[in-house]
Design a protein around this motif. Structure first.
Motif: not given
Length: 372
Positions: A283-287, A113-120, A157-170
């Motif tokens: 759109s990544i403020a802190r690479p 089971h893995i976790l990923e964050d992404s703008s798409g 089949g992935a579970t997708v959770d949306l996060v409020a705010g910027s890409r960095q917040a995600t």
């Protein structure tokens, strides 16, 4: 071929240990490797796994046919060059190159089971390759992400959770959750960058086993920049090329922390407030790997350019007029070409490859409004 993982503090970790960052919290990279020559390519394989001998471990491939994208002649901003349309990859972006190798490593380590964050694009790629590997995936994405990209992740089949705010917040939310689910971030995991490095081998083979003079790349987190630096660096150490290509890197003005740091002669980005941009993938403020990306550009004698937001849609149109339907994140490379020429970073007669990272089909809703 053997190696190790190494953090910014120089500490080494076993190459096969399941970890996504060092004990000091810094990102990890695979230790330096020598490259392979033409004899190291498995020409019977029609995917990037033909270059598997360049990887630090012998992995059972997790593959959907990624790589082997075309190299096309065109003219951008009045300058003849070559373009590498990465939307020919299975999920429509270059991310599949890194995800395939990362997922092969995770499968070998028994991660389920893995976790990923992404703008798409990264999320869609991780969802697809997790499905291919039989691994559960949870994807975090900004609420503003293009619907087409979210649908693609859910379809696999992935579970997708949306996060409020910027890409960095995600990204921040993903790190918060990483204590419960293994964090297989395309921005953090060292084998993702190692997978992207195979793009350099493909360009080298495309060009008759020669390096281009320069490569134009969009950057958010900078994995594409680092991947090319690693791949061409391996080829240079192996004596397969005579010099590193100049890495010419593009960001949108609305979110250009790497450009600002490079221009100031700094080795890391500074905290700053940035505006939303059409080029959402950058759109990544802190690479995470800002220091490594900036160092790679400098070592290649390359440079960075920030393009105005108003130039992005005209660049989408310019590419589309040549049959190349690129998403805005990709189109910023076209917007930057005249500036690279003006700076002398692209010279007459140079062999230049511009990487188009993802398809306009990923941003249909936004482009429908903007091109109307």
């Amino acid at each position: 071929m053997s190696s190790y993982l190494v953090g910014r503090d120089g500490h080494r970790y076993p190459i096969d240990e399941p970890r996504w960052r060092g004990d000091d919290g810094s990102p990890l990279l695979v230790g330096p490797l020598d490259g392979i020559g033409p004899d190291g390519i498995d020409y019977s394989i029609r995917s990037q796994w033909r270059y598997a001998a360049a990887l630090p471990l012998d992995l059972a491939p997790v593959s959907l046919g990624e790589g082997c994208t075309p190299l096309l002649e065109t003219t951008l901003g009045g300058t003849p060059l070559l373009v590498k349309p990465e939307w020919f990859n299975p999920t429509g972006s270059f991310k599949d190159r890194g995800t395939a190798v990362m997922m092969a490593m995770l499968a070998a380590q028994g991660i389920d089971h893995i976790l990923e964050d992404s703008s798409g694009n990264g999320g869609a790629s991780v969802a697809a390759y997790a499905a291919a590997a039989g691994i559960r995936a949870t994807i975090l994405a900004p609420e503003s992400t293009s619907p087409a990209k979210l649908i693609q992740s859910r379809a696999h089949g992935a579970t997708v959770d949306l996060v409020a705010g910027s890409r960095q917040a995600t990204a921040d939310e993903a790190i918060r959750r990483s204590g419960d689910i293994f964090y297989a971030s395309h921005n953090w995991h060292p084998f993702f960058v190692q997978g992207v490095s195979l793009l350099a081998y493909e360009m080298w083979e495309d060009l008759g086993f020669e390096a281009p003079d320069a490569v134009i790349l969009p950057a958010g987190a900078g994995s594409l920049v680092l991947g090319c630096s690693i791949g061409f660096g391996q080829l240079l150490r192996a004596g397969m090329i005579e010099r590193m290509p100049r890495l010419l890197v593009v960001q949108p003005e609305n979110c250009s922390p790497l450009v600002r740091a490079f221009a100031a002669g700094e080795h890391a980005v500074r905290q700053a407030d940035w505006s939303p941009t059409l080029a959402e993938g950058t759109s990544i403020a802190r690479p995470v790997r800002d220091r490594e990306v900036l160092a790679a550009i400098r070592e290649s004698q390359g440079c960075l350019v920030a393009v105005a937001e108003a130039s992005i849609i005209p660049s989408v149109r310019e590419l589309a007029s040549r049959g190349l339907y690129a998403e805005p994140t990709s189109a910023i490379v076209a917007a930057a070409v005249p500036e690279f020429v003006a700076r002398g970073a692209i010279r007459p007669g140079d062999s230049v490859v511009a990487v188009l990272t993802g398809s306009g089909l990923k941003a249909t809703g936004a482009l429908q409004k903007l091109l109307a």
